[in-house]
Write an enzyme that holds these catalytic residues in place. Sequence first.
Site, PDB file in Angstrom:
ATOM      1  N   LYS A  40       0.812  -1.222   0.000  1.00  0.00           N
ATOM      2  CA  LYS A  40       0.000   0.000   0.000  1.00  0.00           C
ATOM      3  C   LYS A  40       0.842   1.267   0.000  1.00  0.00           C
ATOM      4  O   LYS A  40       0.363   2.337  -0.365  1.00  0.00           O
ATOM      5  CB  LYS A  40      -0.938   0.010   1.206  1.00  0.00           C
ATOM      6  CG  LYS A  40      -0.249   0.135   2.551  1.00  0.00           C
ATOM      7  CD  LYS A  40      -1.263   0.217   3.685  1.00  0.00           C
ATOM      8  CE  LYS A  40      -0.581   0.383   5.029  1.00  0.00           C
ATOM      9  NZ  LYS A  40      -1.546   0.488   6.141  1.00  0.00           N
ATOM     10  N   LYS A  42       5.333   2.239  -0.018  1.00  0.00           N
ATOM     11  CA  LYS A  42       6.498   2.089  -0.878  1.00  0.00           C
ATOM     12  C   LYS A  42       7.196   0.774  -0.576  1.00  0.00           C
ATOM     13  O   LYS A  42       7.280   0.349   0.577  1.00  0.00           O
ATOM     14  CB  LYS A  42       7.482   3.251  -0.650  1.00  0.00           C
ATOM     15  CG  LYS A  42       6.998   4.600  -1.160  1.00  0.00           C
ATOM     16  CD  LYS A  42       8.088   5.650  -0.989  1.00  0.00           C
ATOM     17  CE  LYS A  42       7.672   6.986  -1.591  1.00  0.00           C
ATOM     18  NZ  LYS A  42       8.755   7.997  -1.456  1.00  0.00           N
ATOM     19  N   GLY A  44       9.934  -1.708   0.406  1.00  0.00           N
ATOM     20  CA  GLY A  44      10.986  -1.505   1.394  1.00  0.00           C
ATOM     21  C   GLY A  44      10.437  -1.328   2.786  1.00  0.00           C
ATOM     22  O   GLY A  44      11.126  -1.579   3.771  1.00  0.00           O
ATOM     23  N   GLY A 179      10.703   5.472  26.985  1.00  0.00           N
ATOM     24  CA  GLY A 179      11.109   4.136  26.557  1.00  0.00           C
ATOM     25  C   GLY A 179      12.612   4.040  26.424  1.00  0.00           C
ATOM     26  O   GLY A 179      13.226   4.796  25.659  1.00  0.00           O
ATOM     27  N   ILE A 183      14.808   1.716  20.264  1.00  0.00           N
ATOM     28  CA  ILE A 183      14.444   2.967  19.596  1.00  0.00           C
ATOM     29  C   ILE A 183      14.769   4.161  20.484  1.00  0.00           C
ATOM     30  O   ILE A 183      15.329   5.164  20.032  1.00  0.00           O
ATOM     31  CB  ILE A 183      12.950   2.965  19.223  1.00  0.00           C
ATOM     32  CG1 ILE A 183      12.648   1.832  18.233  1.00  0.00           C
ATOM     33  CG2 ILE A 183      12.534   4.308  18.623  1.00  0.00           C
ATOM     34  CD1 ILE A 183      11.159   1.610  17.989  1.00  0.00           C
ATOM     35  N   GLU A 202      12.106   5.236  31.624  1.00  0.00           N
ATOM     36  CA  GLU A 202      11.890   3.802  31.398  1.00  0.00           C
ATOM     37  C   GLU A 202      11.263   3.186  32.649  1.00  0.00           C
ATOM     38  O   GLU A 202      11.820   3.296  33.741  1.00  0.00           O
ATOM     39  CB  GLU A 202      13.214   3.110  31.072  1.00  0.00           C
ATOM     40  CG  GLU A 202      13.174   1.593  31.065  1.00  0.00           C
ATOM     41  CD  GLU A 202      12.139   1.016  30.107  1.00  0.00           C
ATOM     42  OE1 GLU A 202      11.281   0.243  30.575  1.00  0.00           O
ATOM     43  OE2 GLU A 202      12.193   1.339  28.906  1.00  0.00           O
ATOM     44  N   GLY A 266       8.080   0.838  21.610  1.00  0.00           N
ATOM     45  CA  GLY A 266       8.072  -0.368  20.797  1.00  0.00           C
ATOM     46  C   GLY A 266       7.130  -0.270  19.611  1.00  0.00           C
ATOM     47  O   GLY A 266       6.491   0.757  19.366  1.00  0.00           O
ATOM     48  N   HIS A 439      45.906  -7.768  13.831  1.00  0.00           N
ATOM     49  CA  HIS A 439      46.300  -6.750  14.800  1.00  0.00           C
ATOM     50  C   HIS A 439      46.788  -5.504  14.069  1.00  0.00           C
ATOM     51  O   HIS A 439      47.530  -5.606  13.098  1.00  0.00           O
ATOM     52  CB  HIS A 439      47.430  -7.295  15.685  1.00  0.00           C
ATOM     53  CG  HIS A 439      47.989  -6.280  16.632  1.00  0.00           C
ATOM     54  ND1 HIS A 439      47.346  -5.933  17.803  1.00  0.00           N
ATOM     55  CD2 HIS A 439      49.121  -5.541  16.588  1.00  0.00           C
ATOM     56  CE1 HIS A 439      48.070  -5.028  18.442  1.00  0.00           C
ATOM     57  NE2 HIS A 439      49.151  -4.769  17.725  1.00  0.00           N
TER      58      HIS A 439
END
Length: 460
Positions: A40, A42, A44, A179, A183, A202, A266, A439
């Site tokens: 519906k 784009k 991706g 949160g 994110i 949080e 979330g 290394h």
Amino acid sequence: MAEAATAHEFDILILGGGSGGYAAALRASELGFSVGLVEKGKLGGTCLHNGCIPTKALLHSAEIADHARDAGKYGVNVTLDSIDMNAVNAYKGGIIAGKFKGLTGLIKSKGITVIEGEGRLTAPNTVTVGGTDYTGKNIILATGSYSRSLPGLEIGGRVITSDQALELDYVPNSVIVLGGGVIGVEFASVWKSFGVDVTIVEGLPSLVPNEDAAIVKQLERAFKKRGIKFSTGTFFQGVEQNENGVKVTLVDGKTFEADLLLVAVGRGPSTANLGFEEQGVTIDRGFVITNERLHTGVGNIYAVGDIVPGVQLAHRGFQQGIFVAEEIAGLNPVVVEDVNIPKVTYCDPEIATVGYTEKAAKEKFGDDQVQTQEYNLAGNGKSSILGTSGLIKVVRQKEGPVVGVHMIGARMGEQIGEAQLIVNWEAYPEDVAQFIHAHPTQNEALGEAHLALAGKPLHG
């Protein structure tokens, strides 16, 4: 490549063109199936347009700002004048546009039919789009996810989600981030690098609560050092907003004020009003319930990506899309458990993990059947050059294979490939100890951690 019987009939019909959907389409096409892909928006999906790619572009701009700000420590004299969000957004938009062009061209080149519009499952083998029915011998549900809010917390004005945050054309003076998960800490990291006063709220006892305790401790220490404030262990109660800003109240009475409130609690599965339940597909709290092979138990209907319970990651969607295409083809692909899917949180410092945390491993195998080893990045030459701090923690079964690798520090996401192989191939620390790590690289630190766990530390 198989051709569709008619323009409306396909071997595989996919509802959703995000990470899981387009991966399924590409693999199915490679396997010779005729494929219809309904989208519906784009191609991706969230990852390309509102998630992975744009947020990481912002994080890269933030990293450049930090480099400019700290350049003097490395003998480079520059000044950071300002953050030009119009230019930042143009850079971000250019990345998205380029990837979108490449994806659409790839889909077209594979002969996949893209059906534009909002689809609805109207029969076990039918998706209806704009009044037209399209049928598939197999149906794959891949409708993705949306930015969630909390009950009674309306998005609008100065209360925004990541969708609006990605489109800001200015740098706010202050932001409260509701949160402390992936994110939340990523946006907090970006804004702090841009010079914003950031406070994370949080409700659970710590930031990134799903991570290993050692990683949590390191992140919270690093955020304090960076000046990112956070309040944990007390839940959100309400928010007031006016033309000047927002005032957030927690259940313990604490209040915080800022220009904006970012709601980062979330993502929820996008399954409402799409006809799934009407066709007998089991839905639980919005998620599509499947067996381990991603079949819904109804006809030839499968589901992939964020609508399937578990970790919501683009690369999980890719893997599941490929898995289902191969399952339909009868190739009997291997099931990958969520715990063994690599995860990266692109804040500063960066977090990269795969496998069981120490706590989860002890719950599964027993307290006395788990061994761990931590390697501090202070002992790694390349980390010292980069000016990063952090650690790598390895979790193994006692006298058994490695079951978890947890890393925090600059660019740790680039180390997750080897860590994933170690965990998924059930390697022993003694096996990994034989590998040679170049290394000076940060990759050496992963080798050093396994050397130590194998009982022969080099620099520890």
